[in-house]
Design a protein around this motif. Structure first.
Motif, PDB file in Angstrom:
ATOM      1  N   HIS A 173      82.438  40.432  12.328  1.00 51.83           N
ATOM      2  CA  HIS A 173      83.750  39.784  12.394  1.00 51.83           C
ATOM      3  C   HIS A 173      83.612  38.268  12.339  1.00 51.83           C
ATOM      4  N   TRP A 174      82.592  37.737  13.016  1.00 46.35           N
ATOM      5  CA  TRP A 174      82.374  36.289  13.067  1.00 46.35           C
ATOM      6  C   TRP A 174      81.562  35.765  11.891  1.00 46.35           C
ATOM      7  N   ARG A 192      87.129  43.263  22.536  1.00 49.91           N
ATOM      8  CA  ARG A 192      87.702  44.306  21.680  1.00 49.91           C
ATOM      9  C   ARG A 192      86.654  44.965  20.787  1.00 49.91           C
ATOM     10  N   LEU A 193      85.679  44.196  20.281  1.00 44.43           N
ATOM     11  CA  LEU A 193      84.777  44.698  19.255  1.00 44.43           C
ATOM     12  C   LEU A 193      83.420  45.184  19.757  1.00 44.43           C
ATOM     13  N   PRO A 205      79.577  44.938  15.265  1.00 45.63           N
ATOM     14  CA  PRO A 205      80.952  44.703  14.796  1.00 45.63           C
ATOM     15  C   PRO A 205      81.446  43.288  15.091  1.00 45.63           C
ATOM     16  N   LEU A 206      81.073  42.749  16.232  1.00 45.60           N
ATOM     17  CA  LEU A 206      81.478  41.388  16.585  1.00 45.60           C
ATOM     18  C   LEU A 206      80.836  40.372  15.653  1.00 45.60           C
ATOM     19  N   ARG A 221      81.021  47.516  21.257  1.00 49.07           N
ATOM     20  CA  ARG A 221      81.058  48.953  21.510  1.00 49.07           C
ATOM     21  C   ARG A 221      79.970  49.350  22.500  1.00 49.07           C
ATOM     22  N   ASP A 248      88.056  38.811  21.020  1.00 49.38           N
ATOM     23  CA  ASP A 248      87.373  39.538  19.944  1.00 49.38           C
ATOM     24  C   ASP A 248      86.151  40.270  20.489  1.00 49.38           C
TER      25      ASP A 248
END
Length: 120
Positions: free
Chosen positions: A108-109, A50-51, A104-105, A53, A47
């Motif tokens: 997500h978490w 991927r997240l 973004p991470l 940036r 994650d």
């Protein structure tokens, strides 16, 4: 003698003002959550890769590694460690570190972090 005392006091105040202006203020966010399995930790690292940036994820290259560091623009902004009895997420934030690459991470978490904090 009074002039010397006033000069010392003025110099002390001036030094404090200058130090306060230039000393970095570090914000530190720390979350401790239940320890996750190796599979869950591998998913968390994926994650992050991927997240994040414009940043870099280092560490946890081997299956036995239980941590990774997220860096943004060459400065570490987050440490995720699953090596002890708890999962620890440390977010370093201040006005000199560009943290938006990790937003973004963290979004997500955030559901997981909030759910575990409420349940604790």
């Amino acid at each position: 003698m009074r002039l010397v005392i006033y000069a010392v006091v003025l110099l002390t105040i001036l030094s404090a003002v200058i130090a306060n202006w230039f000393v970095p203020r570090v914000g530190l966010n720390l979350w401790t959550l239940r320890k996750v399995s190796d599979v869950e930790f591998a998913v968390m690292r994926e994650d992050a890769v991927r997240l994040v940036r414009g940043g870099l994820v280092r560490g946890a290259l081997q299956p036995e590694d239980r941590y990774f560091v997220v860096s943004c623009h060459g400065k570490p902004v987050m440490l995720v460690d699953n090596s002890m009895e708890r999962l620890v997420i440390v977010l370093f934030a201040d006005r000199w570190i560009d943290v938006p690459c990790a937003v973004p991470l963290m979004l997500h978490w955030s559901g997981r972090i909030v759910a575990e904090r409420v349940g604790a």
